[in-house]
Scaffold this active site. Structure first.
Site, mmCIF file in Angstrom:
data_model
loop_
_atom_site.group_PDB
_atom_site.id
_atom_site.type_symbol
_atom_site.label_atom_id
_atom_site.label_comp_id
_atom_site.label_asym_id
_atom_site.label_seq_id
_atom_site.Cartn_x
_atom_site.Cartn_y
_atom_site.Cartn_z
ATOM 1 N N CYS A 1 -1.144 8.983 2.624
ATOM 2 C CA CYS A 1 -1.410 8.974 1.491
ATOM 3 C C CYS A 1 -2.368 8.863 0.447
ATOM 4 C CB CYS A 1 -0.970 7.242 1.469
ATOM 5 S SG CYS A 1 -2.275 6.434 2.252
ATOM 6 N N GLU B 1 0.517 -1.379 0.222
ATOM 7 C CA GLU B 1 -0.085 0.479 0.151
ATOM 8 C C GLU B 1 0.940 1.082 -0.374
ATOM 9 O OE1 GLU B 1 -1.387 3.099 1.198
ATOM 10 O OE2 GLU B 1 -1.924 2.347 2.630
#
Length: 489
Positions: free
Chosen positions: A295, A259
């Site tokens: 993010c 991720e």
């Protein structure tokens, strides 16, 4: 398992946690510096390459010979429930740790701290759903499809949301029946070591099933991606490091869950009615969430000409009113960046954007009166071009880039003009139109009118990673290998 204790600080001097024991570090200790004060809050144990290898060996033995994989699903679920209950009981202590170690503010507490406890309890429920499935085909007999734990999982987590990511990844790996070596970031080592303390004192998870090491060196950390005794690497962090992890793990074909970064777009359609409440959420989701160190940040805001000036003016007003400062102050809405190096990186990005032709609407520097701590103002750049560096690279700071677009097709093209594809948003008065635009965005998750996906697999396209985290039973299957068994009859 001991009785629960309360009012005990988790900001402490820890040892390494290997095979159910606390071990002195062979490579000494390093300072853990608070980004809010620039003061050392503790020292962390620096694991040697050999000690990382010992942790891997302990996890390997616990998987191959220990009781975890043979434990009943109900007993495994019971251990995860114990973890969830203990995390909830000690949430105040974890929040206090988060304020000084990584700058978590009061408005982030639920997503950073409290939510982690409920993740463990949810994982406990999912464990009991791990059953074989019958698959029928054209031939006689039945095929049983089952999912087997992979084995030893190394978990590598970042410094921005360390507690919830430590817990989330640990939950999924353990619920699937794996054993774990957890390595938190050297910028937030106490988050992982405090979790080890909770596991050690308040759960019945057997020795060796969870190991926590906190090396500061690259070689020790790299061992967790190359050692053949490890079956899977679960990593959250930058796309640059993610590529390195993928390359290192390739020689032994380890399973990967990556991720990584994002450069997500928030599209405001020309029929949008932008209320003050929406603007506040937009500023949070696009800029100020954990000082822009997320993010999932929608760091590109796409506006039509008809709304551009009004939305920018109002966002600038909100940004200037946003209280930045010590996370211990409950009125503060944005804390510090994690380090001096990160602040310098953000400053360089802003300077480069201005050099490339962007205009500074607000922010761009260090807040007045905050002489200690790695603080940076909420910053809004206008006149940003789609191919400019600041529109293409992840800044990881409270910097919002505003771009103009002509029509829906142009907005989609700009949104998709990225190597990333993690998150995004669409705002519009006509929900069907907004949904149609959302469907065209190449991203792992898109929110329409502030309604973010709930309970869905999390991950991204392109440089945003491989695989999906969470999303019910599918989240456990990411940490498992499918196996088919043909049964006559």
């Amino acid at each position: 398992m001991t009785e629960l204790q309360t009012h005990r600080t988790l900001v402490d001097t820890y040892q390494l946690y290997i095979d159910g024991r606390w071990c002195d570090p062979e490579d000494g200790r390093y300072d853990d510096v608070s980004p809010a004060s620039e003061q050392t809050i503790a020292t962390a144990p620096d694991a040697s390459v050999g000690q990382v290898s010992e942790a891997i060996a302990a996890a390997r033995r616990a998987f191959d010979e220990g009781p975890w994989t043979s434990m009943s699903l109900d007993d495994r679920a019971g251990c995860l429930n114990q973890l969830g209950e203990a995390l909830l009981q000690h949430a105040d202590e974890f929040f206090a740790l988060s304020q000084v170690e990584w700058g978590c503010t009061a408005n982030e507490r639920m997503m950073q701290i409290d939510g982690a406890a409920y993740m463990s309890m949810h994982a406990a429920q999912l464990v009991t759903q791990l059953t074989d499935e019958s698959v029928t085909g054209m031939s006689a007999g039945t095929t049983l499809l089952r999912h087997q734990p992979l084995g030893v999982v190394s978990i590598l987590t970042p410094w921005n949301f360390p507690h919830c990511l430590n817990v989330m990844k640990l939950n999924h790996a353990l619920a699937a029946g794996n054993t774990v070596v957890l390595k938190p970031s050297p910028l937030t080592p106490l988050a992982g070591l405090a979790l080890a303390r909770i596991i050690d004192e308040f759960t019945d998870i057997p020795a060796g099933v969870v190991n926590v090491v906190t090396p500061s060196g690259v070689e020790a950390a790299k061992t967790l991606t190359t050692d053949p005794r490890i079956d899977m690497v679960s990593f959250t962090g930058s796309s640059l490091v993610g590529r390195q992890v993928m390359s290192a793990a390739g020689d032994t074909l380890k399973r990967l869950l990556l991720e990584l970064g994002g450069k997500s777009a928030s599209i405001v359609l020309d029929d949008s009615e932008i209320t003050d409440e929406i603007l506040e959420k937009m500023l949070f989701d696009c800029c100020s969430l954990h000082a822009g160190q997320a993010c999932i940040l929608h760091s590109r805001l796409l506006l039509p000409d008809s709304l551009h000036d009004d939305v920018v003016e109002r966002l600038v007003g909100l940004a200037r009113e946003l209280k930045v400062g010590d996370p211990a102050d409950p009125e503060v809405r944005m804390g510090p960046l994690i380090s001096a190096a990160q602040r310098e990186r953000v400053e360089a990005h802003v300077a480069a954007a201005l050099h490339e032709g962007a205009a500074l609407a607000t922010g761009g520097g260090r807040p007045a009166g905050l002489d200690a701590g790695f603080y940076f103002e909420p910053t809004i750049l206008t006149g940003v071009q789609p191919n400019s560096t600041v529109a293409q690279e992840e800044v990881f700071g409270p910097v919002l880039s505003v771009l103009r677009y002509r029509d829906d097709d142009d907005a989609v093209a700009i949104a998709n003009n990225s190597r990333y594809g993690l998150s995004g948003a669409v705002w519009g008065g006509d929900v069907d139109r907004a949904l149609a635009v959302a469907r065209r965005i190449r991203s792992g998750q898109v929110a329409v009118n502030g309604c973010g996906p709930v309970g869905a697999p999390f991950g991204g396209f392109g440089l945003s990673g491989l695989g999906r985290e969470g999303g019910g039973i599918g989240g456990l299957h990411q940490y498992m290998e499918p196996m088919a068994i043909g049964v006559p009859g």
